[in-house]
Write an enzyme that holds these catalytic residues in place. Structure first.
Site, PDB file in Angstrom:
ATOM      1  N   SER A  88       3.096  -2.080  10.417  1.00  0.00           N
ATOM      2  CA  SER A  88       4.536  -2.124  10.713  1.00  0.00           C
ATOM      3  C   SER A  88       5.158  -3.490  10.429  1.00  0.00           C
ATOM      4  CB  SER A  88       4.807  -1.689  12.157  1.00  0.00           C
ATOM      5  OG  SER A  88       4.370  -0.352  12.346  1.00  0.00           O
TER       6      SER A  88
ATOM      7  N   LYS B 159       0.151   4.217  -0.374  1.00  0.00           N
ATOM      8  CA  LYS B 159      -0.525   5.400   0.189  1.00  0.00           C
ATOM      9  C   LYS B 159      -0.294   6.636  -0.693  1.00  0.00           C
ATOM     10  CE  LYS B 159      -0.388   3.226   4.665  1.00  0.00           C
ATOM     11  NZ  LYS B 159      -0.432   3.334   6.105  1.00  0.00           N
TER      12      LYS B 159
ATOM     13  N   HIS C  18      -9.573   0.786   4.290  1.00  0.00           N
ATOM     14  CA  HIS C  18      -8.359   1.030   5.082  1.00  0.00           C
ATOM     15  C   HIS C  18      -8.702   1.971   6.232  1.00  0.00           C
ATOM     16  CE1 HIS C  18      -4.436   2.456   6.275  1.00  0.00           C
ATOM     17  NE2 HIS C  18      -3.945   1.348   5.717  1.00  0.00           N
TER      18      HIS C  18
ATOM     19  N   GLU D   7      -5.645  -5.129  10.233  1.00  0.00           N
ATOM     20  CA  GLU D   7      -4.631  -4.115  10.515  1.00  0.00           C
ATOM     21  C   GLU D   7      -4.985  -3.385  11.809  1.00  0.00           C
ATOM     22  OE1 GLU D   7      -2.511  -2.857   6.631  1.00  0.00           O
ATOM     23  OE2 GLU D   7      -4.291  -1.623   6.855  1.00  0.00           O
TER      24      GLU D   7
ATOM     25  N   ASN E  50       0.875  -1.178   0.000  1.00  0.00           N
ATOM     26  CA  ASN E  50       0.000   0.000   0.000  1.00  0.00           C
ATOM     27  C   ASN E  50       0.910   1.224   0.000  1.00  0.00           C
ATOM     28  OD1 ASN E  50      -1.811   2.025   0.490  1.00  0.00           O
ATOM     29  ND2 ASN E  50      -2.407   1.315   2.546  1.00  0.00           N
TER      30      ASN E  50
ATOM     31  N   GLY F  80       2.025   2.255  10.789  1.00  0.00           N
ATOM     32  CA  GLY F  80       2.967   3.364  10.659  1.00  0.00           C
ATOM     33  C   GLY F  80       3.595   3.789  11.981  1.00  0.00           C
TER      34      GLY F  80
ATOM     35  N   GLU G  21      -7.300   4.447   7.395  1.00  0.00           N
ATOM     36  CA  GLU G  21      -7.136   5.881   7.094  1.00  0.00           C
ATOM     37  C   GLU G  21      -8.341   6.402   6.311  1.00  0.00           C
ATOM     38  OE1 GLU G  21      -3.212   5.470   5.383  1.00  0.00           O
ATOM     39  OE2 GLU G  21      -2.491   4.887   7.376  1.00  0.00           O
TER      40      GLU G  21
HETATM   41  P1  PGA Z   1       2.562   0.261   7.681  1.00  0.00           P
HETATM   42  O1  PGA Z   1       1.115   0.439   7.012  1.00  0.00           O
HETATM   43  O2  PGA Z   1       3.139  -1.016   7.142  1.00  0.00           O
HETATM   44  O3  PGA Z   1       3.340   1.481   7.254  1.00  0.00           O
HETATM   45  O4  PGA Z   1       2.335   0.208   9.152  1.00  0.00           O
HETATM   46  C1  PGA Z   1       0.276  -0.645   6.767  1.00  0.00           C
HETATM   47  C2  PGA Z   1      -0.993  -0.168   6.134  1.00  0.00           C
HETATM   48  O5  PGA Z   1      -1.486   0.899   6.501  1.00  0.00           O
HETATM   49  O6  PGA Z   1      -1.547  -0.843   5.240  1.00  0.00           O
END
Ligand code: PGA
Length: 252
Positions: free
Chosen positions: A215, A11, A97, A169, A9, A175, A99
Site C-alpha cells: 500500500s 500483478k 512474492h 512486504e 508489480n 493491497g 502471493e
Molecule cells: P500494493 O502491492 O502496493 O498493491 O499493496 C504491493 C505488492 O504486492 O508488491
C-alpha cells in the site's frame, strides 16, 4: 553506495495493448520529470513481458518478470525459465512474492533455487519477504523474515548476494490500504540490514537495497522513503497508474 529503486508489480492486470500503453505513458513521464539515478522497473505479467520490454527499450525504465522457474528447461507445463525472461530484454525478476508463496506454495528452499537460476542468467532478483498479521501479533515477525532471508539467500556467495535486491512486504499491508508506519518499516529494515551484516559484513549490508512494499502510494511514499534504511519501494496497485507511479519515484 546503495541504489534507490522503485519497482512496479503489475500483478495479473492489463492486456498486451494496455500494458504497452502504460509502459509508453510511464516512459514519457519519466523522461520529462525524473532527473535522478533512481532505478525504475516495471514488471508486467509474463505473457506481456516481451512487448513491454520492447516498449521500454532505450528508456531509463527496466522491465522485470514477476516469477521464473528454478530449473533451466524441461517438462514444466505453463512455466517460464530465467533464460526465457532474460531473452525478452528484461533485467529483473520478482521472486518469492507473498502471493506466490500463498497461492503457489513457493517455499524458502525453492526460492533459493530460483534466486540462483535468476543470477545465473544475469537477472537481478527482487526477493520478497514479509510476515502475516498473526505472526506480527505473536511477536515472531522479525524471526520469520530473518529466516526467509537465511534460507533463501544466505547460501549465496558474497559476490552473488550483492546482486540481490530485497523487498520487505508485510502481508497485512499488501493491497489492503493499510501501510506499515514508517517506524514499523524502518524497524524491520534495520533488523534485516543487521541480519545481513551478521552474514556478509557491514559493507555488503550497507550496500544492499531494501525496498518497502505494501500500500505504498504518492501520499505516503515520501515518509517511507525518508527512513534511513528504506531504499525504495515495490509498488502494486499504485504502479498501474503512470502518474501515481512517477509521483512515488519523485518522492525521494
Ligand atoms: P500494493 O502491492 O502496493 O498493491 O499493496 C504491493 C505488492 O504486492 O508488491
Amino acid at each position: 553506495m546503495r541504489k534507490h529503486i522503485v519497482a512496479g508489480n503489475w500483478k495479473m492486470n492489463k492486456t498486451l495493448d494496455e500494458s504497452k500503453a502504460l509502459a509508453s505513458e510511464l516512459v514519457a513521464l519519466v523522461k520529462k520529470e525524473v532527473n535522478t539515478d533512481t532505478e525504475i522497473v516495471a514488471c508486467p505479467t509474463m505473457v506481456n513481458l516481451a512487448g513491454v520490454s520492447d516498449a521500454l527499450k532505450g528508456s531509463p525504465v527496466h522491465a522485470g518478470a514477476q516469477n521464473c522457474h528454478q530449473e533451466e528447461s524441461g517438462a514444466f507445463t505453463g512455466e517460464c525459465s530465467a533464460a526465457m525472461v532474460k531473452a525478452t530484454g528484461a533485467t529483473h525478476v520478482i521472486l518469492g512474492h507473498s502471493e506466490r508463496r500463498e497461492f503457489f506454495k513457493e517455499t524458502n528452499e525453492e526460492l533459493a533455487q530460483k534466486v540462483k537460476m535468476a543470477l545465473k542468467e544475469g537477472l537481478t532478483p527482487i526477493f520478497c519477504c514479509g510476515e502475516t498479521l498473526d505472526q506480527r501479533e505473536a511477536g515472531i515477525h522479525f524471526d520469520h523474515v530473518k529466516k526467509q532471508l537465511t534460507e533463501s539467500l544466505f547460501s549465496l556467495s558474497e559476490a552473488d548476494f550483492k546482486k540481490v535486491v530485497i523487498a520487505y512486504e508485510p502481508i497485512w499491508a499488501i493491497g489492503t490500504g493499510k501501510t506499515a508506519s514508517s517506524d514499523q518499516a524502518q524497524e524491520m529494515h534495520s533488523v534485516l540490514r543487521k541480519h545481513i551484516e551478521g552474514k556478509y559484513g557491514a559493507q555488503v549490508a550497507d550496500d544492499t537495497s531494501l525496498l518497502y512494499g505494501g500500500s505504498c502510494k504518492p501520499g505516503n511514499a515520501k515518509e517511507l522513503f525518508a527512513c534511513p534504511d528504506v531504499d525504495g519501494g515495490l509498488i502494486g496497485g499504485a504502479s498501474l497508474k503512470a502518474r501515481d507511479f512517477v509521483d512515488i519515484i519523485l518522492s525521494f
